[in-house]
Design an enzyme around this catalytic site. Structure first.
Site, mmCIF file in Angstrom:
data_model
loop_
_atom_site.group_PDB
_atom_site.id
_atom_site.type_symbol
_atom_site.label_atom_id
_atom_site.label_comp_id
_atom_site.label_asym_id
_atom_site.label_seq_id
_atom_site.Cartn_x
_atom_site.Cartn_y
_atom_site.Cartn_z
ATOM 1 N N ARG A 122 0.817 -1.210 0.000
ATOM 2 C CA ARG A 122 0.000 0.000 0.000
ATOM 3 C C ARG A 122 0.852 1.261 0.000
ATOM 4 O O ARG A 122 0.522 2.242 -0.657
ATOM 5 C CB ARG A 122 -0.906 -0.019 1.240
ATOM 6 C CG ARG A 122 -1.712 1.244 1.402
ATOM 7 C CD ARG A 122 -2.521 1.225 2.674
ATOM 8 N NE ARG A 122 -1.701 1.473 3.856
ATOM 9 C CZ ARG A 122 -2.183 1.682 5.082
ATOM 10 N NH1 ARG A 122 -3.477 1.643 5.295
ATOM 11 N NH2 ARG A 122 -1.376 1.909 6.094
ATOM 12 N N TYR A 145 -23.410 7.386 2.712
ATOM 13 C CA TYR A 145 -22.118 8.091 2.647
ATOM 14 C C TYR A 145 -22.257 9.433 1.934
ATOM 15 O O TYR A 145 -21.671 10.439 2.351
ATOM 16 C CB TYR A 145 -21.054 7.231 1.951
ATOM 17 C CG TYR A 145 -20.486 6.157 2.855
ATOM 18 C CD1 TYR A 145 -19.859 6.496 4.053
ATOM 19 C CD2 TYR A 145 -20.591 4.808 2.533
ATOM 20 C CE1 TYR A 145 -19.345 5.511 4.897
ATOM 21 C CE2 TYR A 145 -20.086 3.823 3.372
ATOM 22 C CZ TYR A 145 -19.463 4.181 4.553
ATOM 23 O OH TYR A 145 -18.959 3.214 5.391
HETATM 24 O O1 CP3 Z 1 -13.137 -7.632 1.380
HETATM 25 C C1 CP3 Z 1 -12.085 -7.434 0.759
HETATM 26 O O2 CP3 Z 1 -10.984 -7.952 1.087
HETATM 27 C C2 CP3 Z 1 -12.133 -6.632 -0.514
HETATM 28 C C3 CP3 Z 1 -11.808 -5.289 -0.400
HETATM 29 C C4 CP3 Z 1 -12.827 -4.309 0.160
HETATM 30 C C5 CP3 Z 1 -12.439 -3.069 0.687
HETATM 31 N N1 CP3 Z 1 -13.549 -2.362 0.956
HETATM 32 C C6 CP3 Z 1 -11.038 -2.619 0.854
HETATM 33 C C7 CP3 Z 1 -10.741 -1.619 1.879
HETATM 34 C C8 CP3 Z 1 -14.216 -4.373 0.186
HETATM 35 C C9 CP3 Z 1 -15.142 -5.494 -0.218
HETATM 36 C C10 CP3 Z 1 -14.650 -3.125 0.680
HETATM 37 C C11 CP3 Z 1 -16.081 -2.780 0.787
HETATM 38 C C12 CP3 Z 1 -16.457 -1.649 1.655
HETATM 39 N N2 CP3 Z 1 -15.864 -0.429 1.753
HETATM 40 C C13 CP3 Z 1 -17.610 -1.653 2.466
HETATM 41 C C14 CP3 Z 1 -18.573 -2.794 2.575
HETATM 42 C C15 CP3 Z 1 -18.061 -3.822 3.500
HETATM 43 C C16 CP3 Z 1 -18.091 -3.447 4.941
HETATM 44 O O3 CP3 Z 1 -17.017 -3.383 5.537
HETATM 45 O O4 CP3 Z 1 -19.205 -3.234 5.465
HETATM 46 C C17 CP3 Z 1 -17.668 -0.417 3.113
HETATM 47 C C18 CP3 Z 1 -18.710 0.027 4.101
HETATM 48 C C19 CP3 Z 1 -16.568 0.348 2.641
HETATM 49 C C20 CP3 Z 1 -16.214 1.740 3.009
HETATM 50 C C21 CP3 Z 1 -14.881 1.735 3.664
HETATM 51 N N3 CP3 Z 1 -13.676 1.732 2.992
HETATM 52 C C22 CP3 Z 1 -14.594 1.648 5.055
HETATM 53 C C23 CP3 Z 1 -15.626 1.637 6.157
HETATM 54 C C24 CP3 Z 1 -13.198 1.588 5.192
HETATM 55 C C25 CP3 Z 1 -12.380 1.391 6.449
HETATM 56 C C26 CP3 Z 1 -11.891 2.651 7.047
HETATM 57 C C27 CP3 Z 1 -10.890 2.383 8.151
HETATM 58 O O5 CP3 Z 1 -9.764 2.880 8.034
HETATM 59 O O6 CP3 Z 1 -11.233 1.672 9.111
HETATM 60 C C28 CP3 Z 1 -12.655 1.655 3.892
HETATM 61 C C29 CP3 Z 1 -11.220 1.575 3.562
HETATM 62 C C30 CP3 Z 1 -10.793 0.232 3.099
HETATM 63 N N4 CP3 Z 1 -11.430 -0.463 2.108
HETATM 64 C C31 CP3 Z 1 -9.659 -0.496 3.548
HETATM 65 C C32 CP3 Z 1 -9.608 -1.653 2.767
HETATM 66 C C33 CP3 Z 1 -8.568 -2.736 2.797
HETATM 67 C C34 CP3 Z 1 -8.647 -0.058 4.583
HETATM 68 C C35 CP3 Z 1 -7.712 0.846 3.855
HETATM 69 C C36 CP3 Z 1 -6.366 1.044 4.486
HETATM 70 O O7 CP3 Z 1 -6.275 1.770 5.483
HETATM 71 O O8 CP3 Z 1 -5.409 0.479 3.939
#
Ligand code: CP3
Length: 330
Positions: free
Chosen positions: A26, A137
């Site tokens: 990342r 969102y």
């Molecule tokens: O599941 C997987 O491995 C596939 C990748 C994936 C991500 N986001 C990568 C990600 C998937 C399927 C999602 C979907 C997603 N994104 C949802 C639906 C699933 C759920 O968790 O309910 C939602 C609500 C989101 C919105 C979102 N994006 C959130 C709430 C966050 C986390 C924020 C945090 O820092 O806690 C993200 C960021 C995100 N999406 C990360 C990943 C790996 C973390 C990014 C990082 O800091 O590297």
């Protein structure tokens, strides 16, 4: 699936922050930037599969990718989640969602999938955010505890709500269809925050659009998974939306969830993600309790009740995959 003949297992967020190799790949980029780079998407999607024998991979991307590709000012803030620069509050705001045809406006997603399916030993799951969760969102401007603005708007401004939900469902459908056309073998519709709604409001203000998306995929003949958090009371309605599989979180015992979706439905879930944070013994005990409630029924896909938490020891997930395979081998 891995032809385990038993219960298949994979994890939501199986690629991500609990893996040191993810943090390294990342660097300082955010998920949206990473998602636009097919080679990075391939690498990150494959990482967990080098550690354990999951029966499926999920594409590394985010539910906000189509909105970003359509020109909406959205970023993912570390530790927070999606943040929308100028939240949607009036019907005119709809003009800030530009055109979105997945193959044309997010070509990097299908490109990553085409590369991935050549390398993957297991099926790839594509996904999209469901309209209610995406609308939240856009309207709240970020994560929300009670979704108060979203729920007020959906009740007080029906024509704006309908236009927004129409738009978001068209985008999700385009995105999911193009993922399947590129090689995704199954799809998951994430309505993470639908559990904020009572069943009647869910049926009126969210279900019709999720159903439209799921029905719009029917001709592609891939399994459809429909997931939300805190949806115990919504399960019968979610089942009506048309997916083959309903995903449930840990708050509903799996056998109770099964009764609510009815015979003939398949269920994905539902180990509490916090059960994997500490000792293997605790994780094992709770995983066995989930399997016990599943009772060996066909149609169970083992998963966590929500995504893998960043503090999870990767080894617990590796042992969990083996445990599920061993205990359900037929
Ligand atoms: O599941 C997987 O491995 C596939 C990748 C994936 C991500 N986001 C990568 C990600 C998937 C399927 C999602 C979907 C997603 N994104 C949802 C639906 C699933 C759920 O968790 O309910 C939602 C609500 C989101 C919105 C979102 N994006 C959130 C709430 C966050 C986390 C924020 C945090 O820092 O806690 C993200 C960021 C995100 N999406 C990360 C990943 C790996 C973390 C990014 C990082 O800091 O590297």
């Amino acid at each position: 699936m891995n032809q385990t003949d038993g219960t298949p297992v994979w994890f939501m967020r199986q690629a991500g922050r609990y893996l040191p190799e993810y943090l390294e790949a990342r660097g300082s980029r955010d998920v949206l930037a990473l998602s636009r780079d097919p080679e990075v998407v391939v690498e990150i999607t494959l990482q967990p599969l080098r550690r354990f024998d999951a029966d499926a991979a999920i594409l590394f991307s985010d539910i906000m990718v189509p909105l970003a590709a359509a020109g909406v000012d959205v970023r993912i803030e570390p530790g927070v989640g999606p943040v929308v620069g100028d939240p949607f509050r009036a019907p005119d705001d709809l003009s800030r969602i530009g055109p979105f045809d997945s193959a044309e406006h997010a070509p990097y997603v299908s490109e990553a999938i085409r590369l991935l399916v050549k390398e993957l030993p297991v099926p790839l799951i594509g996904f999209a955010g469901a309209p209610f969760t995406l609308a939240s969102y856009l309207i709240e401007g970020g994560p929300s505890r009670d979704h108060r603005r979203t729920k007020r708007l959906m009740r007080d401004e029906p024509s704006f709500w309908v236009r927004l939900m129409d738009r978001l469902s068209e985008m999700a459908l385009s995105h999911l269809r193009s993922q399947v056309e590129a090689g995704a073998a199954a799809v998951q519709l994430f309505d993470s925050w639908a559990g904020a709604l009572d069943p009647e409001s869910y049926r009126r203000h969210a279900l019709p659009w999720s159903r439209r998306i799921l029905e719009g995929l029917a001709d592609l003949d891939v399994p459809r998974i429909h997931f939300g958090v805190g949806t115990g009371e919504l399960l019968p309605a979610m089942r009506e939306a048309g997916a083959e599989v309903v995903g449930v979180d840990w708050r509903v015992p799996l056998d109770v969830a099964w009764e609510r979706i009815g015979d003939g439905g398949a269920i994905q879930g539902n180990l509490d993600p916090t059960a994997c944070l500490g000792s293997w013994e605790a994780c094992e005990r709770e995983a066995l309790a989930v399997l016990e409630r599943a009772g060996g029924r066909p149609g169970h896909i083992f998963n966590l009740g929500h995504g893998v938490l960043p503090e999870t020891p990767p080894d617990n997930l590796a042992r969990l995959v083996d445990l599920v395979h061993e205990r359900t081998a037929r």
